[in-house]
Motif scaffolding. Structure first.
Motif, short mmCIF file in Angstrom:
data_model
loop_
_atom_site.label_atom_id
_atom_site.label_comp_id
_atom_site.label_asym_id
_atom_site.label_seq_id
_atom_site.Cartn_x
_atom_site.Cartn_y
_atom_site.Cartn_z
N TYR A 297 -2.95 -86.20 -100.64
CA TYR A 297 -1.63 -86.80 -100.47
C TYR A 297 -1.41 -87.18 -99.00
O TYR A 297 -1.72 -86.40 -98.09
CB TYR A 297 -0.53 -85.81 -100.88
N ARG A 298 -0.84 -88.35 -98.79
CA ARG A 298 -0.41 -88.73 -97.45
C ARG A 298 0.84 -87.93 -97.08
O ARG A 298 1.53 -87.38 -97.95
CB ARG A 298 -0.11 -90.23 -97.37
N VAL A 299 1.13 -87.88 -95.81
CA VAL A 299 2.25 -87.06 -95.36
C VAL A 299 3.57 -87.55 -95.95
O VAL A 299 4.47 -86.74 -96.23
CB VAL A 299 2.31 -87.01 -93.82
N ASP A 300 3.71 -88.85 -96.19
CA ASP A 300 4.95 -89.32 -96.80
C ASP A 300 5.07 -88.87 -98.25
O ASP A 300 6.17 -88.58 -98.74
CB ASP A 300 5.05 -90.85 -96.69
N GLN A 301 3.92 -88.76 -98.96
CA GLN A 301 3.94 -88.24 -100.32
C GLN A 301 4.31 -86.76 -100.33
O GLN A 301 5.06 -86.29 -101.19
CB GLN A 301 2.58 -88.45 -100.98
N LEU A 302 3.76 -86.00 -99.38
CA LEU A 302 4.09 -84.59 -99.28
C LEU A 302 5.57 -84.39 -98.95
O LEU A 302 6.20 -83.45 -99.45
CB LEU A 302 3.21 -83.91 -98.23
N THR A 303 6.10 -85.25 -98.12
CA THR A 303 7.52 -85.15 -97.77
C THR A 303 8.38 -85.38 -99.00
O THR A 303 9.38 -84.68 -99.22
CB THR A 303 7.87 -86.16 -96.67
N ARG A 304 8.00 -86.36 -99.84
CA ARG A 304 8.76 -86.59 -101.07
C ARG A 304 8.66 -85.39 -102.00
O ARG A 304 9.64 -84.98 -102.61
CB ARG A 304 8.24 -87.85 -101.78
N GLU A 305 7.45 -84.79 -102.09
CA GLU A 305 7.29 -83.61 -102.93
C GLU A 305 8.14 -82.46 -102.42
O GLU A 305 8.74 -81.72 -103.20
CB GLU A 305 5.81 -83.18 -102.99
N LEU A 306 8.20 -82.32 -101.10
CA LEU A 306 9.03 -81.28 -100.50
C LEU A 306 10.47 -81.42 -100.96
O LEU A 306 11.08 -80.44 -101.43
CB LEU A 306 8.94 -81.38 -98.97
N TRP A 307 11.03 -82.61 -100.84
CA TRP A 307 12.45 -82.80 -101.13
C TRP A 307 12.74 -82.93 -102.62
O TRP A 307 13.79 -82.46 -103.10
CB TRP A 307 12.98 -84.03 -100.39
N GLU A 308 11.83 -83.55 -103.37
CA GLU A 308 12.12 -83.83 -104.77
C GLU A 308 11.72 -82.71 -105.72
O GLU A 308 12.27 -82.59 -106.81
CB GLU A 308 11.42 -85.13 -105.18
N THR A 309 10.74 -81.89 -105.31
CA THR A 309 10.25 -80.82 -106.19
C THR A 309 10.51 -79.43 -105.62
O THR A 309 11.13 -78.58 -106.26
CB THR A 309 8.74 -81.00 -106.46
N THR A 310 10.03 -79.20 -104.40
CA THR A 310 10.09 -77.85 -103.83
C THR A 310 11.53 -77.42 -103.53
O THR A 310 11.93 -76.31 -103.89
CB THR A 310 9.24 -77.77 -102.55
N PHE A 351 6.22 -83.16 -89.90
CA PHE A 351 6.31 -82.48 -91.18
C PHE A 351 6.83 -81.05 -91.01
O PHE A 351 7.57 -80.54 -91.87
CB PHE A 351 4.95 -82.46 -91.87
N ALA A 352 6.49 -80.40 -89.92
CA ALA A 352 7.03 -79.06 -89.64
C ALA A 352 8.54 -79.12 -89.51
O ALA A 352 9.26 -78.27 -90.07
CB ALA A 352 6.41 -78.51 -88.36
N ARG A 353 9.05 -80.12 -88.79
CA ARG A 353 10.50 -80.25 -88.64
C ARG A 353 11.17 -80.58 -89.97
O ARG A 353 12.27 -80.11 -90.26
CB ARG A 353 10.80 -81.31 -87.58
N GLU A 354 10.48 -81.39 -90.79
CA GLU A 354 11.02 -81.73 -92.10
C GLU A 354 11.15 -80.48 -92.97
O GLU A 354 12.16 -80.28 -93.66
CB GLU A 354 10.11 -82.76 -92.77
N GLN A 355 10.11 -79.63 -92.93
CA GLN A 355 10.15 -78.39 -93.71
C GLN A 355 11.28 -77.48 -93.24
O GLN A 355 12.02 -76.91 -94.05
CB GLN A 355 8.82 -77.64 -93.59
N LEU A 356 11.39 -77.33 -91.93
CA LEU A 356 12.41 -76.43 -91.40
C LEU A 356 13.80 -76.91 -91.80
O LEU A 356 14.66 -76.10 -92.18
CB LEU A 356 12.28 -76.34 -89.88
N ASN A 357 14.02 -78.20 -91.76
CA ASN A 357 15.29 -78.77 -92.18
C ASN A 357 15.54 -78.50 -93.66
O ASN A 357 16.64 -78.11 -94.07
CB ASN A 357 15.31 -80.28 -91.90
N ALA A 358 14.50 -78.69 -94.47
CA ALA A 358 14.64 -78.48 -95.92
C ALA A 358 14.89 -77.01 -96.25
O ALA A 358 15.83 -76.67 -97.00
CB ALA A 358 13.38 -78.98 -96.63
N PHE A 359 14.07 -76.12 -95.70
CA PHE A 359 14.19 -74.70 -96.02
C PHE A 359 15.49 -74.12 -95.49
O PHE A 359 16.04 -73.17 -96.07
CB PHE A 359 13.00 -73.93 -95.45
#
Length: 384
Positions: A297-310, A351-359
């Motif tokens: 997965y590209r990082v943009d796909q992982l970001t979508r998975e983070l927000w849409e699934t996780t 991606f680290a910042r994206e995760q921290l924002n999501a979590f």
């Protein structure tokens, strides 16, 4: 009779060097931990209930060869993986070498730096064997005297953290016989913990000691009774038994449990257990580099998975647990296939910042894996 007396003396001396010679009581264990500030119940509530922004202190007391490379490299040809394997390789010099590792892995300046960048909690992985003689099994029992000074260094970490108003989540990262298939469980090979009543009894004995040590330490935010267990049919019953032990000693020490890589199931389990045992927190871990599909997965796909699934999955579990959910391990590390020609450092940092924002929206706390590697490289190390 002289020969028999001499033989008895030699045998007794050999026994005293391993697990059979001395079984310390709780007061002795507390003395080994060292002097900590008097318990402040009001301040402890702040440490325990505030939002936790944290990092793991991996491989200080529960060693992994890819992290603590220097202490393993001398024995590379023997292939030690778990810390117990390493003890066997080191033989008689293991005490000296382990002490040197504990003395140098972290220093006071690490905690000052953590505080300066906004870290307010650390997760401290411990093998059950750090309690030393009387609390060990298998390879650790043969080398239990090695750990007679381990609690001194544990106490030093807790004291340094307290100095900078940093909370400590005491994480029992490894159980007797191993609770999963990874060497960080303290064993190499398939987990044996759930197949052995003896191992489970020893774990309960260790929880008794750990609760005595840490329930009245102001900046200890909780006791995690197991890290990353496999989803074994016995796990729920063992959690109940462990919680019974901890609550017999402390009614208000927060207890953290792993989700067995099945968050929905154990959120429901813990929801039931909370009715009897009070403050329990579920720990889930989030990585994006181990599954084959993630590596493509590209990082943009992982970001979508983070927000849409996780995030929805975490949100549902958090709601069921009244907010008592943490992400005890996460990382920005991605596979090469995720970068698609872009700068890896830029991708992983974003991606680290994206995760921290999501979590931050769905969890009571987050702990990055990890603070340091022996020779910091790539993004497993927060300091890199």
């Amino acid at each position: 009779m002289g020969l028999l007396s001499d033989l008895k003396s030699k045998v007794s001396g050999k026994l005293s060097a391993n697990d059979n010679g001395h079984h310390p009581d709780h007061d002795e264990l507390r003395a080994r931990l060292g002097s900590l500030p008097p318990f402040d119940p009001a301040k402890a509530q702040v440490f325990r209930y505030r939002k936790q922004y944290g990092v793991n202190l991996g491989s200080m007391f529960c060693l992994e060869p890819w992290m603590a490379t220097d202490i393993y490299k001398e024995y590379h040809d023997q292939g030690p993986e778990a810390e117990g394997d390493l003890l066997e390789c080191m033989g008689d010099c293991c005490g000296e070498k382990m002490k040197a590792h504990w003395d140098s892995w972290l220093v006071r300046a690490d905690f000052e730096r953590m505080s300066n960048i906004g870290i307010n909690a650390v997760r401290l992985p411990l093998g059950y064997w750090v309690l030393g003689r009387g609390f060990a099994a298998g390879k650790y029992k043969r080398h239990a005297a090695t750990y007679d000074e381990a609690l001194h260094y544990v106490g030093r970490v807790v004291a340094w953290a307290a100095e900078f108003d940093i909370g400590v989540l005491v994480d029992i990262h490894a159980l007797p016989g191993g609770q999963n298939f990874d060497s960080h469980s303290g064993a190499t090979g398939p987990p044996q913990f759930f197949d052995s009543r003896k191992f489970q009894d020893l774990a309960i004995k260790c929880y008794e000691a750990f609760t005595h040590l840490f329930a009245s330490v102001t900046n200890v935010v909780g006791l995690q009774i197991v890290n990353e267990p496999v989803d074994n049919p016995q796990l729920e019953g063992f959690y109940e038994r462990a919680l019974t032990q901890v609550r017999s000693q402390s009614l208000d020490l927060p207890v953290y449990v792993g989700d067995g890589w099945n968050l929905a199931k154990y959120a429901a389990v813990v929801k039931r257990l909370r009715e009897r045992f009070g403050f329990i927190v579920v720990d889930t871990h989030q990585y994006w580099v181990f599954r084959p599909e993630e590596q493509q997965y590209r990082v943009d796909q992982l970001t979508r998975e983070l927000w849409e699934t996780t995030v929805p999955e975490l949100s549902q579990a958090s709601n069921e647990l009244d907010g008592n959910l943490i992400v005890g391990e996460y990382s920005s590390v991605l596979a090469n296939g995720s970068f698609d020609g872009e700068d890896p450092a830029k991708c992983m940092g974003a991606f680290a910042r994206e995760q921290l924002n999501a979590f931050d929206q769905v969890a009571a706390g987050t702990w990055y894996w990890t603070w340091r590697l022996q020779h910091d490289s790539w993004f497993w190390s927060m300091q890199y």
